[in-house]
Structure formats: structure tokens, C-alpha cells
Design a protein around this motif. Structure first.
Motif, mmCIF file in Angstrom:
data_model
loop_
_atom_site.group_PDB
_atom_site.id
_atom_site.type_symbol
_atom_site.label_atom_id
_atom_site.label_comp_id
_atom_site.label_asym_id
_atom_site.label_seq_id
_atom_site.Cartn_x
_atom_site.Cartn_y
_atom_site.Cartn_z
ATOM 1 N N LYS A 72 -35.343 -15.696 22.302
ATOM 2 C CA LYS A 72 -34.846 -16.948 21.433
ATOM 3 C C LYS A 72 -33.831 -16.543 20.362
ATOM 4 O O LYS A 72 -33.802 -15.354 20.207
ATOM 5 N N LYS A 74 -30.958 -17.363 16.989
ATOM 6 C CA LYS A 74 -30.252 -18.160 16.043
ATOM 7 C C LYS A 74 -28.874 -17.730 15.613
ATOM 8 O O LYS A 74 -28.609 -16.437 15.619
ATOM 9 N N THR A 76 -26.133 -18.314 12.958
ATOM 10 C CA THR A 76 -25.534 -19.082 11.545
ATOM 11 C C THR A 76 -24.329 -18.911 11.557
ATOM 12 O O THR A 76 -23.535 -17.979 11.683
ATOM 13 N N GLU A 85 -27.192 -23.457 10.781
ATOM 14 C CA GLU A 85 -28.086 -22.659 11.766
ATOM 15 C C GLU A 85 -28.125 -23.367 12.928
ATOM 16 O O GLU A 85 -28.412 -24.698 12.995
ATOM 17 N N ALA A 87 -30.302 -23.275 16.646
ATOM 18 C CA ALA A 87 -31.447 -22.741 17.276
ATOM 19 C C ALA A 87 -30.854 -22.490 18.691
ATOM 20 O O ALA A 87 -30.544 -23.344 19.446
ATOM 21 N N GLY A 98 -27.541 -24.275 22.237
ATOM 22 C CA GLY A 98 -28.058 -25.091 20.948
ATOM 23 C C GLY A 98 -27.162 -25.919 20.702
ATOM 24 O O GLY A 98 -25.811 -25.972 21.221
#
Length: 127
Positions: A72, A74, A76, A85, A87, A98
Motif C-alpha cells: 500500500k 501514499k 503526498t 494525499e 492513496a 490512485g
């Protein structure tokens, strides 16, 4: 020419040729392959690509795909005073995706985690 001199010359030529091998093996290292920007993170390289309202991250290590199963992430995105942000979830063996966008010149911070492994973090600037 004596045998000792011949061996010395051959050894020197071999040493010069072997030293150039890593340069050829990593000729594309650090160069974008999908039109994005490359971020280095430990043993992996992430290419972050903005595709409209979608962000795609291609993962590789020395040119070989990195398995993103169970990962997973993220992303920014810092654009001026705005912060967002994104995901990231696995969608293919070496790809995360994402919903989000990459404004030109935005500062990017990517964090990717796998269960039981040390997370990888990298920075880049959007093209």
C-alpha cells in the motif's frame, strides 16, 4: 614479448573492461520510462506518472519489476501552500494507482509499505 608482460597486459585490459560493465547494466537507471518522474527509494525506483485525474506508480529495482502484491502506498503532493494525499493501491504486478493529480512543479513524497518489510520513502518534483 615475454609471457609475464603479456599476462600483465591482458589482466590490465580485462580490468578496464570489467569496470565498464555496471555502467551498461544500469544505462536506464534513473531515467523515466513512462513519461513521469523517477524517485529513488533504497533498493527500489518509483516512476510517478500523472494521467489526468489518476496517478500511476511503476516500481522497479535495477530494471526488474518489483512485486507490489500486498503493498500500500501514499503520495503526498505539495503544490505551493496546497497539500493533498493520494492513496495508492496495487493494480498490477509492479504498479500502484490512485485518484489524484500532479500539478507541474509540485513536490512529491511517496511512501510504500509491505507487510513485514521496512517501508520505502522517496522524494521527487513533478515535471
Amino acid at each position: 614479448m615475454s609471457q609475464k608482460i603479456r599476462l600483465t597486459v591482458v589482466a590490465a585490459l580485462l580490468a578496464l573492461n570489467v569496470a565498464s560493465l555496471p555502467a551498461h547494466a544500469h544505462a536506464e537507471h534513473g531515467k523515466p520510462q513512462f513519461g513521469g518522474v523517477v524517485a529513488e527509494a533504497g533498493e527500489a525506483q518509483f516512476e510517478i506518472v500523472g494521467q489526468g485525474n489518476k496517478v500511476v506508480v511503476h516500481a522497479s529495482s535495477h530494471g526488474a519489476p518489483v512485486d507490489m502484491a500486498g503493498a500500500k502506498g501514499k503520495l503526498t503532493v505539495l503544490a505551493g501552500s496546497a497539500k493533498s494525499e493520494v492513496a495508492l493501491t496495487p493494480v498490477a504486478p509492479n504498479r500502484l494507482e490512485g485518484a489524484g493529480s500532479l500539478p507541474s512543479g509540485a513536490k512529491l513524497l511517496i511512501l510504500v509499505e509491505w507487510p513485514g518489510r521496512k517501508p520505502l520513502q522517496a522524494r521527487a518534483v513533478a515535471p
